[in-house]
Design an enzyme around this catalytic site. Structure first.
Site, short mmCIF file in Angstrom:
data_model
loop_
_atom_site.label_atom_id
_atom_site.label_comp_id
_atom_site.label_asym_id
_atom_site.label_seq_id
_atom_site.Cartn_x
_atom_site.Cartn_y
_atom_site.Cartn_z
NE ARG A 130 -15.58 -62.52 -49.82
CZ ARG A 130 -15.34 -62.07 -51.03
NH1 ARG A 130 -16.34 -61.85 -51.86
NH2 ARG A 130 -14.11 -61.83 -51.44
CD GLU A 151 -21.68 -57.72 -59.59
OE1 GLU A 151 -20.66 -57.09 -59.90
OE2 GLU A 151 -22.33 -57.49 -58.55
N GLY A 194 -17.69 -57.03 -70.44
CA GLY A 194 -17.99 -56.26 -71.65
C GLY A 194 -16.76 -55.96 -72.48
#
Lengths: 646, 247
Positions: A338, A433, A46
């Protein structure tokens, strides 16, 4: 199917972005001055979009819920940012970064988007350096790199353990320059509660001033959502307390479809939960696995003694320790990705070998590394992380192993966007995201920062011009139109209902219940029966919320309980969609492990024949079930392979 | 742990505030300070009372949103941490814990423990940047920066903008906050072309907004959760002096 057009340009992958830029329309400087753009969220995406668009001459209105744009949760990213600079001469390239990202995402991302991401990655570093971001340097004055997350090249740029902070402050400084000039109008402590569409196009938003409670209307020629991920649906996550899904969820209800909601990332190295009073989880950088060895005791009697604090970890003999990652994955050992590391920890803890009182922790041990390299080297590498760990847990990791457990960290799913980052609502964009685009089923370390800044600095400023070039005749948006009034009225009714509900249950207590359902059934490992149960439980919880929630205070004042209640209402509905999406995707893929879909030795089994698509969900109304659309993924550059770390 | 919590309550910016005291039971010593406030708020909600408003977000010490003056110290009795990283094991069972908002004329109270730090934003708008547009910049490695300079710039850039320096200063000076930004850019070649203008504008804005002057007591450095050194204030003074001489 007809509604989804990804607008991927033709031609060879390496020419797509260049050709696309050459073929899309641009807006003249005189016309840019007449066009207004609303941006929601001031994280990397943003803030970078707002400053870049204002520099081009557009009028930008920017909104954030915090008291300053600098506080967005991008600030908390520790490790680094990837870029295909090949500064280390280790044969990195745009293609290799593209390939690693598509593979790391377990082949569920769009090739063209990922290639573009890799292509602009180098420019991001240049931009940040020019802004005065103090990246780590070597003694010759050149930029330093490190390898990250088991990748074969050193392409990660970093600023100590605070890379996200420094990149965000860089974007924030560019933003401050534009705010000072008056080309960005900043609205701090404002929350977007709905988007307004007129004749099918996004034309503005409804916000609540969080200090006065005033409901406001804001019009613009285009609306951009950069409000981040939705990890807080699990209540406990590494997200900031105020991170929420409401902006993304409100646009979903107004027609912007939601993609891959079940794709969430679980980070293996977080500080374990200490008990019922816990409010959030703290991540310890993944880089710790470069030198730490992960283990639990082999014998149950040692586990029991540890929990009663009758013995210390160091008392357990080497042959009585189970270094389970080294045992199961000899090739990669403690450096498996991960998702693999997270599931393996859960497996040991579910089998009863968790090392703390809650049974949900494993050891991350630096004794071997300290013996081999010396304490000084370890301190230079991880000193700040060790200090942070000690502040939180009161344990000294130089002397006793850290305890870690997986936690929700990042959400790959998000609002569906086409190649131009536009949602299924014309004039409505989603960046960072908040959108689904580039990470597929699993995100590589140090790629989130790259994507947020790529979208904001180098993609959206081009693609939004193509749309706005057709809007130059559109006058300023009139917020007295009935569409604005209706949206405002609906928001006010929802708030009134919550304030007057007078139930007995606090917002947090219901949020914790939602978190438990999500973690138990839509977390690291999922199965059909559990997901169906979750859907039923979430329906019950939704009723419970609207019947029994209590929101103290009034709507026309600073009221944090009201803020949380509005956000939780949206989290509950999103939780339902996540469970439905997870139920549909009966394959193990990326961070998403489906128990029915595994190899004979228990490893994840992807099903490319059935599921090489993006799941795109359409809202059909409050009483209807959402409709599933599929965007087929075509792989022309990369051959699909089953991942193996043995 | 059982505690007495003496906390500042103030309905809004215009209302007159005052302390209220609450008893709170069974707090885990492993809870963070803000988790203790969560428990207090849950208790107040269950009793039909209004919860205490306080600012917080990341709860890992980096966003700078949390504030709080605890037992007379900014961010409480532990060193080098923000309030969100302070843990209850730093307090004694049965203790009375006093919680106040930041006290500074430049940071008016919004509600209870929440203050308005917009004055910091205005200082940043006046010069906390390098004037470059997106695109058209040189390659990152075209600008050589000695490691020592990059490290020192990073030390300054670690400021989280929480306002503890102002809250703890007897003059309510924002010098450490301004110095951190001016010093970061002064150490880097990218910041040099507009160094004089930056120092001049940011200091002028700080004065205009009602922050006090610096009398070098060092309280800001002692209470800064990120350990920003007052040597940056010395550099700000040099930069400011250079700018004034050029005028």
């Amino acid at each position: 199917m007809t509604k989804l057009n990804s607008n991927i340009p033709g031609g060879p992958i390496k020419d797509k972005w260049t050709n696309h830029k050459a073929n899309i329309n641009v807006v003249s400087p005189a016309n840019k001055r007449k066009l207004d753009i609303i941006i929601v969220g001031t994280g990397l995406a943003g803030a970078s979009a707002a400053s870049s668009l204002a520099e081009l001459g557009y009028n930008v209105k920017l909104f954030c819920i915090q008291d300053s744009p600098r506080r967005a949760h991008s600030i908390a990213a520790q490790g680094g940012i990837n870029a295909a600079k090949n500064y280390q001469n280790d044969n990195d390239s745009v293609y290799r970064l593209f390939y690693d990202t598509v593979k790391g995402g377990d082949y569920r991302a769009r090739e063209a988007n990922v290639y573009r991401l890799a292509e602009v990655s180098g420019s991001i570093i240049d931009q940040c350096v020019a802004q005065g971001v103090p990246f780590a340097r070597d003694y010759g004055g050149l930029l330093d790199n490190r390898s990250f997350g088991g990748v074969l090249v050193s392409r990660t740029f970093y600023a100590r353990g605070q890379t996200g902070q420094q990149l965000l402050l860089g974007a924030y400084s560019a933003l401050n320059r534009q705010i000072g000039k008056g080309s960005v109008k900043m609205y701090n402590r404002h929350e977007m509660l709905d988007v307004v569409t007129i004749d099918g196009k996004a034309r503005g938003i409804i916000t609540r001033n969080l200090v006065t409670g005033e409901i406001e209307r804001h019009g613009a020629h285009a609306v951009v959502i950069g409000s981040g991920g939705y990890g807080n649906v699990f209540f406990l996550s590494t997200n900031a307390m105020n991170s929420n899904t409401s902006a993304a969820w409100q646009i979903y209800k107004k027609g912007a479809m939601f993609a891959n909601p079940c794709f969430t990332q679980i980070h293996p190295t977080c500080i374990p939960v200490h008990g019922e009073q816990q409010s959030k989880l703290t991540l310890m950088s993944e880089s710790l696995r470069n030198d730490g060895r992960i283990w639990v005791p082999k014998k149950m009697e040692d586990v029991e003694k540890l929990r009663k604090k009758e013995i210390r970890p160091a008392d357990i003999k080497e042959e009585d320790r189970d270094y389970y990652l080294e045992r199961r994955y000899p090739a990669y050992g403690n450096l498996v990705p991960r998702d693999v590391a997270s599931r393996a920890a859960k497996e040991r803890c579910d089998a009863g070998f968790g090392v703390n009182e809650t049974g949900k922790a494993v050891f991350l041990d630096f004794a071997t590394a300290i013996n081999r390299l010396g304490k000084d080297v370890i301190e230079a590498r991880y000193g700040n992380l060790f200090q942070m760990y000690e502040k939180i847990t009161d344990d000294n990791p130089y002397e006793t192993p850290m305890q870690i457990y997986p936690a929700i960290h990042y959400t790959m799913g998000g609002t569906w966007v086409d190649y131009n980052l536009m949602t299924t609502v014309p004039g409505l964009y989603s960046i960072g995201e908040a959108n689904f685009s580039d990470h597929g089923g699993n995100r590589l370390g140090a790629s989130a920062l790259m994507q947020g800044l790529a979208d904001g600095y180098f993609v959206l400023p081009y693609t939004i011009g193509d749309y706005l070039s057709n809007e130059i005749q559109t006058p300023k948006i009139d917020t007295e139109r009935p569409e604005f009034k209706e949206a405002e009225e609906a928001v006010k009714q929802k708030i009134t209902k919550l304030i007057n509900n007078n139930g007995k249950k606090s917002v947090d207590s219901i949020h914790k219940e939602l978190g438990k359902i999500m973690w138990d059934h839509v977390g690291m490992a999922r199965n059909e029966a559990g997901l169906k149960e979750a859907i039923d439980q979430i329906q019950e919880l939704k009723k419970d919320f609207w019947t029994n929630v209590v929101v103290p205070g009034t709507s026309d004042e600073f009221n944090q309980e009201l803020e949380k209640a509005i956000r939780l209402a949206d989290f509950i509905e999103l939780g339902d969609l996540m469970a439905r999406d997870a139920l549909n995707r009966s394959e193990s893929c990326g961070g998403h492990f489906r128990e029915e879909s595994c190899t004979p030795d228990g490893e994840a089994q992807r099903k490319d024949d059935e599921f090489a698509y993006v799941s795109v969900w359409e809202h059909k109304g409050e009483k209807e079930e959402p409709a599933l659309h599929k965007e087929e993924l075509k792989f022309e550059e990369v051959e699909l392979k089953q991942r193996s770390y043995k | 742990m059982n505690l007495k919590i003496k906390v500042w309550r103030q309905k809004n910016a215009k209302a007159k505030g005052g302390f209220e005291t609450y008893d709170i039971k069974d707090v885990s010593p492993d809870s963070s300070f803000l988790e203790m406030l969560d428990i207090l708020n849950e208790q107040l909600i269950n009793e039909g009372k209004e919860p205490v408003a306080f600012d917080h977000d990341c709860r890992e010490g980096i966003c700078g949103m949390c504030s709080l003056f605890i037992n007379g110290r900014a961010h409480g009795p532990d060193d080098d941490v923000t309030t969100c990283q302070l843990h209850m094991r730093k307090f004694k069972d049965g203790e009375t814990v006093t919680i106040e908002p930041w006290r500074s004329g430049a940071f008016p109270v919004i509600k209870d423990l929440v203050v308005d730090r917009n004055a910091f934003e205005k200082i940043m708008h006046s010069g906390g940047f390098v004037s470059v547009n997106t695109g058209g910049v040189p390659d990152g490695n075209a600008i050589l920066i000695p490691k020592e300079d990059a490290d020192e710039a990073m030390d300054a850039a670690a400021c989280i903008g929480c306002g503890a320096c102002v809250a703890t200063c007897k003059n309510s000076s924002a010098m450490l906050f301004v110095a951190a930004k001016v010093s970061q850019f002064a150490k880097l070649p990218q910041g040099k072309p507009e160094a004089a203008r930056r120092a001049r504008n940011m200091v002028a804005k700080m004065d205009e907004l009602g922050f006090g002057g610096c009398t070098n007591t060092g309280a800001c450095e002692a209470e800064c959760p990120k350990g920003i050194s007052i040597s940056h204030i010395a550099r700000l003074n040099r930069e400011y002096l250079k700018a004034k001489i050029k005028e």
